[in-house]
Design an enzyme around this catalytic site. Structure first.
Site, PDB file in Angstrom:
ATOM      1  N   GLU A   1       0.832  -1.200   0.000  1.00 24.42           N
ATOM      2  CA  GLU A   1       0.000   0.000   0.000  1.00 24.42           C
ATOM      3  C   GLU A   1       0.870   1.256   0.000  1.00 24.42           C
ATOM      4  O   GLU A   1       1.867   1.328   0.697  1.00 24.42           O
ATOM      5  CB  GLU A   1      -0.921   0.016   1.236  1.00 24.42           C
ATOM      6  CG  GLU A   1      -1.902  -1.145   1.291  1.00 24.42           C
ATOM      7  CD  GLU A   1      -2.971  -1.088   0.203  1.00 24.42           C
ATOM      8  OE1 GLU A   1      -3.090  -0.050  -0.470  1.00 24.42           O
ATOM      9  OE2 GLU A   1      -3.682  -2.107   0.046  1.00 24.42           O
TER      10      GLU A   1
ATOM     11  N   ARG B   1     -17.929  -0.974   6.034  1.00 25.46           N
ATOM     12  CA  ARG B   1     -19.030  -1.638   5.317  1.00 25.46           C
ATOM     13  C   ARG B   1     -19.688  -2.687   6.202  1.00 25.46           C
ATOM     14  O   ARG B   1     -20.859  -3.018   6.056  1.00 25.46           O
ATOM     15  CB  ARG B   1     -18.477  -2.273   4.032  1.00 25.46           C
ATOM     16  CG  ARG B   1     -19.518  -2.845   3.088  1.00 25.46           C
ATOM     17  CD  ARG B   1     -18.862  -3.391   1.826  1.00 25.46           C
ATOM     18  NE  ARG B   1     -17.803  -4.358   2.087  1.00 25.46           N
ATOM     19  CZ  ARG B   1     -17.988  -5.622   2.445  1.00 25.46           C
ATOM     20  NH1 ARG B   1     -19.212  -6.091   2.608  1.00 25.46           N
ATOM     21  NH2 ARG B   1     -16.955  -6.424   2.649  1.00 25.46           N
TER      22      ARG B   1
ATOM     23  N   CYS C   1      -7.962  -2.039   8.291  1.00 27.06           N
ATOM     24  CA  CYS C   1      -6.585  -2.031   7.769  1.00 27.06           C
ATOM     25  C   CYS C   1      -6.112  -0.614   7.479  1.00 27.06           C
ATOM     26  O   CYS C   1      -5.022  -0.217   7.889  1.00 27.06           O
ATOM     27  CB  CYS C   1      -6.477  -2.907   6.513  1.00 27.06           C
ATOM     28  SG  CYS C   1      -6.483  -4.655   6.914  1.00 27.06           S
TER      29      CYS C   1
ATOM     30  N   HIS D   1      -1.238  -5.659   1.938  1.00 29.73           N
ATOM     31  CA  HIS D   1      -2.446  -6.490   1.898  1.00 29.73           C
ATOM     32  C   HIS D   1      -2.141  -7.807   1.187  1.00 29.73           C
ATOM     33  O   HIS D   1      -1.403  -7.823   0.200  1.00 29.73           O
ATOM     34  CB  HIS D   1      -3.566  -5.762   1.134  1.00 29.73           C
ATOM     35  CG  HIS D   1      -4.555  -5.070   2.027  1.00 29.73           C
ATOM     36  ND1 HIS D   1      -4.861  -3.742   1.894  1.00 29.73           N
ATOM     37  CD2 HIS D   1      -5.330  -5.538   3.052  1.00 29.73           C
ATOM     38  CE1 HIS D   1      -5.781  -3.416   2.804  1.00 29.73           C
ATOM     39  NE2 HIS D   1      -6.083  -4.489   3.511  1.00 29.73           N
TER      40      HIS D   1
HETATM   41  N1  PCA Z   1      -8.358  -6.986   6.580  1.00 26.72           N
HETATM   42  C1  PCA Z   1      -9.326  -5.946   6.870  1.00 26.72           C
HETATM   43  C2  PCA Z   1      -9.212  -5.706   8.354  1.00 26.72           C
HETATM   44  C3  PCA Z   1      -8.452  -6.855   8.903  1.00 26.72           C
HETATM   45  C4  PCA Z   1      -7.889  -7.542   7.725  1.00 26.72           C
HETATM   46  O1  PCA Z   1      -7.103  -8.477   7.746  1.00 26.72           O
HETATM   47  C5  PCA Z   1      -9.128  -4.701   6.026  1.00 26.72           C
HETATM   48  O2  PCA Z   1      -8.609  -4.822   4.898  1.00 26.72           O
HETATM   49  O3  PCA Z   1      -9.487  -3.607   6.455  1.00 26.72           O
END
Ligand code: PCA
Length: 214
Positions: free
Chosen positions: A80, A90, A143, A167
């Site tokens: 990111e 959401r 996140c 991610h």
């Molecule tokens: N993914 C979520 C929150 C925790 C996770 O592992 C997100 O992308 O916000």
């Protein structure tokens, strides 16, 4: 050198979260010479996740912090680039809270950039044989909240720390009954090892093509 990797607990009805599985693997393997990797589990809860992250930074005194989360539906490991000052959930978090259109930090800057060399991190993951790309949105759920919280902590309390967010796709066991992209956790762990190594070694990013049209 010390690096802190965080993963999240499962959320949204899942039994596992590949981010936590993968960062534990990286910690167990300690594959990089002269680099000690600590892994810490964060709750999928607005607010509390960032407090726990702060405690872990104080405890482990890392030079580099990489928070990792699951991005169900993505096909690659995504590094990111930017965290935004917005909580817009959401679904409820694991404590039942569902903030809508609230700032992560009232009065904070609109956004923070990752201070990891994001293009070099992507290149390192690809070199390790794992599909990877830069992402320009970490979403508006927990996140992004933690990513923004991390960069705000760095800006206000820990200026010597470099940090960012990665991610990762679903693990195969999460998509057995529906068609969605997935990636085996050991492969995710290899990408994270390559990414943390690049982040520790390189302070300046590489000038590589890697932007997005949309
Ligand atoms: N993914 C979520 C929150 C925790 C996770 O592992 C997100 O992308 O916000």
């Amino acid at each position: 050198m010390r690096a802190l990797l965080t993963g999240f607990e499962p959320f949204d009805g899942s039994a596992v979260n590949p981010s936590w599985e993968a960062v534990q693997l990286v910690e167990r393997e300690q594959a990089v010479q002269q680099l000690v990797v600590h892994s810490v589990l964060l709750p999928c809860v607005f607010g509390e996740a960032t407090w726990r992250l702060r405690e872990a930074i104080v405890e482990h005194e890392p030079e580099v912090v990489i928070c990792v989360g699951q991005a169900g539906g993505r096909e690659a490991v995504t590094v990111e680039r930017i965290a935004i000052n917005l909580d817009d959930a959401r679904i409820p978090d694991n404590a039942g809270e569902q903030p809508i259109d609230q700032p992560v930090v009232p009065g904070g800057p609109a956004a923070y950039f990752s201070t990891l060399p994001v293009k070099a991190c992507v290149a390192a993951a690809r070199k390790a044989g794992v599909p990877a790309s830069v992402s320009h949105s970490a979403g508006t759920f927990v996140c992004n909240h933690v990513f923004y919280g991390l960069m705000h902590l760095i800006a206000t309390e820990f200026p010597e720390v470099r940090g960012g967010f990665v991610h990762v796709p679903y693990a195969p066991e999460q998509v057995l009954d529906h068609a969605a992209p997935s990636m085996p956790v050991p492969l995710v762990a290899e990408a994270l090892t390559a990414i943390v190594t690049a982040a520790v070694l390189l302070h300046d990013d590489l000038r590589l093509v890697g932007g997005a049209i949309h």
